[in-house]
Write a protein that holds these residues in place. Structure first.
Motif, PDB file in Angstrom:
ATOM      1  N   UNK A   9       0.975  -1.119   0.038  1.00  0.00           N
ATOM      2  CA  UNK A   9      -0.093  -0.109   0.044  1.00  0.00           C
ATOM      3  C   UNK A   9       0.706   1.331  -0.088  1.00  0.00           C
ATOM      4  N   UNK A  10       2.028   1.080  -0.565  1.00  0.00           N
ATOM      5  CA  UNK A  10       2.752   2.485  -0.747  1.00  0.00           C
ATOM      6  C   UNK A  10       2.663   3.392  -2.066  1.00  0.00           C
ATOM      7  N   UNK A  11       2.071   2.622  -2.997  1.00  0.00           N
ATOM      8  CA  UNK A  11       1.786   3.112  -4.421  1.00  0.00           C
ATOM      9  C   UNK A  11       0.407   2.863  -4.913  1.00  0.00           C
ATOM     10  N   UNK A  12      -0.071   4.309  -4.939  1.00  0.00           N
ATOM     11  CA  UNK A  12      -1.687   4.560  -5.140  1.00  0.00           C
ATOM     12  C   UNK A  12      -1.770   4.882  -6.639  1.00  0.00           C
ATOM     13  N   UNK A  13      -2.922   4.235  -7.326  1.00  0.00           N
ATOM     14  CA  UNK A  13      -3.199   4.699  -8.596  1.00  0.00           C
ATOM     15  C   UNK A  13      -4.463   5.448  -8.525  1.00  0.00           C
ATOM     16  N   UNK A  14      -4.397   6.661  -8.923  1.00  0.00           N
ATOM     17  CA  UNK A  14      -5.709   7.647  -8.561  1.00  0.00           C
ATOM     18  C   UNK A  14      -7.025   6.974  -9.270  1.00  0.00           C
ATOM     19  N   UNK A  15      -8.145   7.316  -8.756  1.00  0.00           N
ATOM     20  CA  UNK A  15      -9.415   7.041  -9.076  1.00  0.00           C
ATOM     21  C   UNK A  15      -9.813   7.704 -10.610  1.00  0.00           C
ATOM     22  N   UNK A  16     -10.713   7.488 -11.153  1.00  0.00           N
ATOM     23  CA  UNK A  16     -11.177   8.276 -12.156  1.00  0.00           C
ATOM     24  C   UNK A  16     -12.740   8.292 -12.467  1.00  0.00           C
ATOM     25  N   UNK A  17     -13.324   9.146 -13.233  1.00  0.00           N
ATOM     26  CA  UNK A  17     -14.658   8.971 -13.655  1.00  0.00           C
ATOM     27  C   UNK A  17     -14.632   9.327 -15.312  1.00  0.00           C
ATOM     28  N   UNK A  18     -15.135   8.456 -16.048  1.00  0.00           N
ATOM     29  CA  UNK A  18     -15.125   8.336 -17.588  1.00  0.00           C
ATOM     30  C   UNK A  18     -16.530   8.593 -17.881  1.00  0.00           C
ATOM     31  N   UNK A  19     -16.889   9.653 -18.814  1.00  0.00           N
ATOM     32  CA  UNK A  19     -18.166   9.822 -19.431  1.00  0.00           C
ATOM     33  C   UNK A  19     -18.185   9.515 -20.978  1.00  0.00           C
ATOM     34  N   UNK A  20     -19.280   8.449 -21.431  1.00  0.00           N
ATOM     35  CA  UNK A  20     -19.483   8.258 -22.602  1.00  0.00           C
ATOM     36  C   UNK A  20     -20.994   8.524 -23.220  1.00  0.00           C
ATOM     37  N   UNK A  21     -21.143   8.706 -24.321  1.00  0.00           N
ATOM     38  CA  UNK A  21     -22.414   9.058 -24.953  1.00  0.00           C
ATOM     39  C   UNK A  21     -22.669   8.671 -26.173  1.00  0.00           C
ATOM     40  N   UNK A  22     -23.981   8.355 -26.522  1.00  0.00           N
ATOM     41  CA  UNK A  22     -24.312   8.119 -27.968  1.00  0.00           C
ATOM     42  C   UNK A  22     -25.558   8.503 -28.411  1.00  0.00           C
ATOM     43  N   UNK A  23     -25.661   8.571 -29.528  1.00  0.00           N
ATOM     44  CA  UNK A  23     -27.258   8.957 -30.320  1.00  0.00           C
ATOM     45  C   UNK A  23     -27.371   7.822 -31.262  1.00  0.00           C
ATOM     46  N   UNK A  24     -28.475   7.515 -31.489  1.00  0.00           N
ATOM     47  CA  UNK A  24     -29.144   6.480 -32.517  1.00  0.00           C
ATOM     48  C   UNK A  24     -30.373   7.177 -33.202  1.00  0.00           C
ATOM     49  N   UNK A  25     -30.493   7.013 -34.517  1.00  0.00           N
ATOM     50  CA  UNK A  25     -31.592   7.304 -35.033  1.00  0.00           C
ATOM     51  C   UNK A  25     -32.003   6.150 -36.287  1.00  0.00           C
ATOM     52  N   UNK A  26     -33.151   6.066 -36.176  1.00  0.00           N
ATOM     53  CA  UNK A  26     -33.935   5.042 -36.987  1.00  0.00           C
ATOM     54  C   UNK A  26     -34.463   5.656 -38.014  1.00  0.00           C
ATOM     55  N   UNK A  27     -33.463   5.900 -39.126  1.00  0.00           N
ATOM     56  CA  UNK A  27     -33.658   6.996 -40.398  1.00  0.00           C
ATOM     57  C   UNK A  27     -34.767   6.316 -41.116  1.00  0.00           C
ATOM     58  N   UNK A  28     -34.673   4.746 -41.414  1.00  0.00           N
ATOM     59  CA  UNK A  28     -35.799   4.041 -42.283  1.00  0.00           C
ATOM     60  C   UNK A  28     -36.125   2.861 -41.371  1.00  0.00           C
ATOM     61  N   UNK A  29     -37.314   2.154 -41.794  1.00  0.00           N
ATOM     62  CA  UNK A  29     -37.684   1.102 -41.102  1.00  0.00           C
ATOM     63  C   UNK A  29     -36.451  -0.027 -41.104  1.00  0.00           C
ATOM     64  N   UNK A  30     -35.377  -0.049 -41.982  1.00  0.00           N
ATOM     65  CA  UNK A  30     -34.544  -0.817 -41.969  1.00  0.00           C
ATOM     66  C   UNK A  30     -33.121  -0.444 -41.560  1.00  0.00           C
TER      67      UNK A  30
END
Length: 702
Positions: A639-660
């Motif tokens: 417990x002498x070497x610490x790796x910092x914590x993190x927060x990562x944000x992801x996102x997406x967008x989806x569009x049903x442009x046509x029925x298929x």
């Protein structure tokens, strides 16, 4: 949370269950047999049977353990390119992947690595040689991922103290043939071409075929990668009672040859993010093949049989300079020049019988079975551990691989393991509200190691017995309270590659006490779960001084809480959230003369959390955004070497442009956070997460 509190919680929970059973108000419980949702619905909930939690076809509400099920559509809809990306969005699991472990190692409930977090493929265990699992390649062919947290040796054998991950592949289905084609392109010249096809060929024959080809130039210098994965399955319904499914899955990977970034005088320097200090002719290659024949037979209305015969072959190859350490004058000292090849073959068969019957006048279901495996593992390598060279910090490695091993590259060892086990599970409905779920398993493993250079052989037989017992009390048809006790066993290292000295030790043993609540509410629009647990693992290897003999006297424990929430709000909003807290420590452990008692094990974050929000905007347009939080971890047992914590944000967008036609945009690491997923044991080298990137997809269904 104190140990005494957890131990008191189980009898308290059972007392509440007993009081509730005495209630005069009847509760309508769902039948023991639950029909799974259609494969193409792409949904999982607390009523979905979980393959990881039991072989009794129980739903999450009926299982006395903390479980999570993720549909394939959900996994791919959250930008998850790998199984590890997906499961680390579930409570309490974090990634510690590096090239040396195939990029697939996980940490769960205070226990880390492949020896403690088992990974299955459609219920079949892939035995781990030298700490490496490299399959499946991606998530395109995934139908569902089931997660069971806590000891599971009673279900799957040695090596499952932290969690079990079961990947269920897409399977043949009856009906018209349906195809989905995907094309994708994004940052760093990332490309994807994929196809999913399935349906009926005749009244008795159905099939499923998946292929996915990916490539990228990578986000680090010389970080190009490519992969090809395909799977094919054919199911023959010989009769209404008998079916056969033959499948073959194949994966080829050439991942990024990136082994981390050195710290500068103990600190991370952001300008080095894209530098790759590996040699210019580095290579990393993985090849995996799994062939299976599954037979399902309904003998009569009460008795069914299932058999899975399988052959697994895995080949892995590394040639790299793997350790980088900053030196004054801004140079990087490279060492650990390794060339290694693993070849592993596993032949196995699992036969089980499921019987619905009466036990002392109570409804009951029992599964009994046998499991056999024969595994060959061969290793070729050179270990040029004394060789080193230097490259400029401002540069990006390069040069050629060199070795000073006098033996050179060649066969070094050959290992054989033979495993046989008997297992049984039972669920008995004690009353309208209360059910008892039990299990027992006995494993026998014989391991043999041939030293090809020294022309010597050592072998050892190891055995272990495990059990679990849990009570599930239905407060209402949608609200379950449970308590359980389970045990597990682990080798002191991966069984296939135990050294002659390690073979002399017994299996480490662990036990867990867990209580929890699960509820579906708002007519199925919401679900929440809560679990509290205490785990103790004994017989860790411990050594008083560097010259003292190693003894199997150490102990490690973990106390934790896990919570999750799934909620469908009005106006197209959906929320998925979870959080976990674990207090893990070595209770009694000395490492080479260093006292580690009271320390937190390496690679274990105290807190993890995930959030994902979806919003349907109308006109076929959907948006999603998610955040992943991982607390700080230690890179060493001291417990002498610490790796910092993190927060990562992801996102997406989806569009049903046509029925298929469906178009998508994935945005990963939206705020371009620079962070370390894990660190080397020396702590002077971080494995960095990928920077901000985008990926555009087009899906065509026909």
């Amino acid at each position: 949370m104190s140990h005494s509190l957890l131990y008191c919680s189980v009898p308290l929970a059972l007392a509440f269950a007993g009081l509730a059973v005495a209630s005069e108000d009847p509760v309508d419980l769902p039948g023991l047999t639950i029909q799974a949702k259609a494969a193409e619905e792409g949904e999982t909930d607390l009523s979905t049977p979980t393959s990881a939690g039991s072989r009794l076809d129980l739903s999450a509400l009926q299982t006395p353990a903390s479980t999570t099920s993720l549909s394939g559509a959900e996994v791919r809809g959250r930008n998850n390119r790998s199984v590890q990306d997906a499961v680390t969005r579930t409570p309490g699991i974090s990634s510690i992947g590096t090239p040396g472990n195939g990029g697939t190692a996980l940490s769960a409930r205070g226990f880390s690595g492949h020896s403690a977090t088992m990974q299955l493929y459609d219920g079949t265990r892939q035995y781990v040689g030298a700490g490496t699992v490299t399959f499946p390649v991606d998530t395109w062919s995934v139908q569902r991922i089931d997660v069971l947290r806590g000891p599971a040796s009673v279900l799957y054998g040695e090596g499952a103290t932290g969690a079990v991950i079961n990947v269920v592949p897409k399977k043949p289905f009856a009906g018209p043939i349906h195809n989905q084609l995907r094309l994708g392109y994004g940052s760093d010249d990332r490309r994807q071409m994929a196809l999913d096809s399935g349906g009926s060929l005749s009244d008795a024959l159905s099939y499923r075929f998946n292929v996915n080809q990916q490539a990228s130039n990578g986000w680090v210098d010389r970080g190009d990668s490519k992969s090809l994965a395909f799977s094919a399955a054919l199911r023959w319904e010989a009769s209404d009672e008998l079916s056969f499914t033959l499948s073959h899955d194949h994966g080829d990977q050439d991942p990024e040859r990136y082994f981390g970034t050195p710290l500068v005088n103990g600190h991370y320097r952001e300008s080095l993010r894209e530098h790759n200090y590996n040699v210019g002719d580095a290579e990393v290659r993985y090849n995996d093949q799994i062939t299976r024949l599954v037979t399902d037979w309904r003998i009569n209305d009460a008795l069914t049989a299932s058999n899975q015969l399988y052959y697994i072959k895995t080949q892995r190859y590394w040639r790299n300079a793997e350790s980088y350490r900053w030196q004054p004058g801004d140079v990087v000292l490279r060492s650990d020049f390794y060339e290694i090849k693993h070849t592993q073959e596993q032949v196995g068969n699992r036969q089980s019988f499921t019987l619905d019957h009466s036990l002392f006048g109570l409804d009951s279901r029992t599964v009994v079975g046998v499991d056999y495996n024969r595994i060959h593992f061969a290793r070729q390598h050179d270990f040029a551990s004394s060789f080193s060279d230097s490259v400029p910090l401002a540069g990006s490695g390069g040069g050629r691989y060199q070795s000073d091993d006098p033996q050179g590259y060649g066969p070094r060892e050959r290992n054989l393991a033979r495993q046989f086990s008997l297992f049984a599970e039972n669920r008995t409905q004690l009353s309208e509200r209360l059910s008892l779920v039990t299990g027992v398993r006995r494993d026998q493993v014989h391991i043999q190691r041939d030293d090809l250079l020294g022309d010597s052989r050592v072998d050892r037989s190891l055995s272990g017995g495990n059990w679990r017992a849990g009570l599930v009390f239905a407060l209402t048809p949608e609200l379950s309270l449970y308590g359980q006790h389970a045990t597990s066993t682990e080798g002191v290292n991966n069984l296939l590659t135990l050294s002659p000295s390690q073979q002399q030790f017994d299996l480490s043993r662990a036990r867990q006490t867990e209580v929890g609540l699960k509820q579906a509410f708002w007519n199925g629009q919401g679900e929440w779960t809560l679990a509290a647990y205490h785990i103790v693992k004994k017989k860790l290897l411990s050594r008083e001084t560097p010259s003292s003999p190693t003894e199997q006297v150490g102990q490690q424990s973990a106390d934790g809480l896990e919570a999750s929430l799934e909620l469908a709000l009005g106006r197209g909003w959906q929320v998925s959230a979870n959080a976990a807290f674990v207090r893990a420590e070595y209770d009694d452990f000395v490492e080479g003369g260093g006292e580690r008692s009271g320390n937190r094990p390496s690679n274990v974050p105290r807190r993890t959390a995930n959030l994902w929000l979806n919003k349907a905007l109308g006109h076929g347009l959907d948006v999603g955004v998610g955040a992943r939080y991982v607390d700080a971890r230690y890179a060493d047992a001291a417990n002498q070497i610490e790796v910092p914590g993190y927060t990562v944000v992801d996102a997406n967008i989806a569009w049903q442009a046509l029925p298929d036609v469906r178009l998508g945009l994935e945005l990963n690491n939206l705020f371009d956070r620079q962070y370390a997923t894990t660190a080397s044991s020396a702590g002077q080298q971080w494995y960095l997460g990928a920077p901000r990137s985008f990926f555009v997809t087009a899906d065509y269904s026909f």
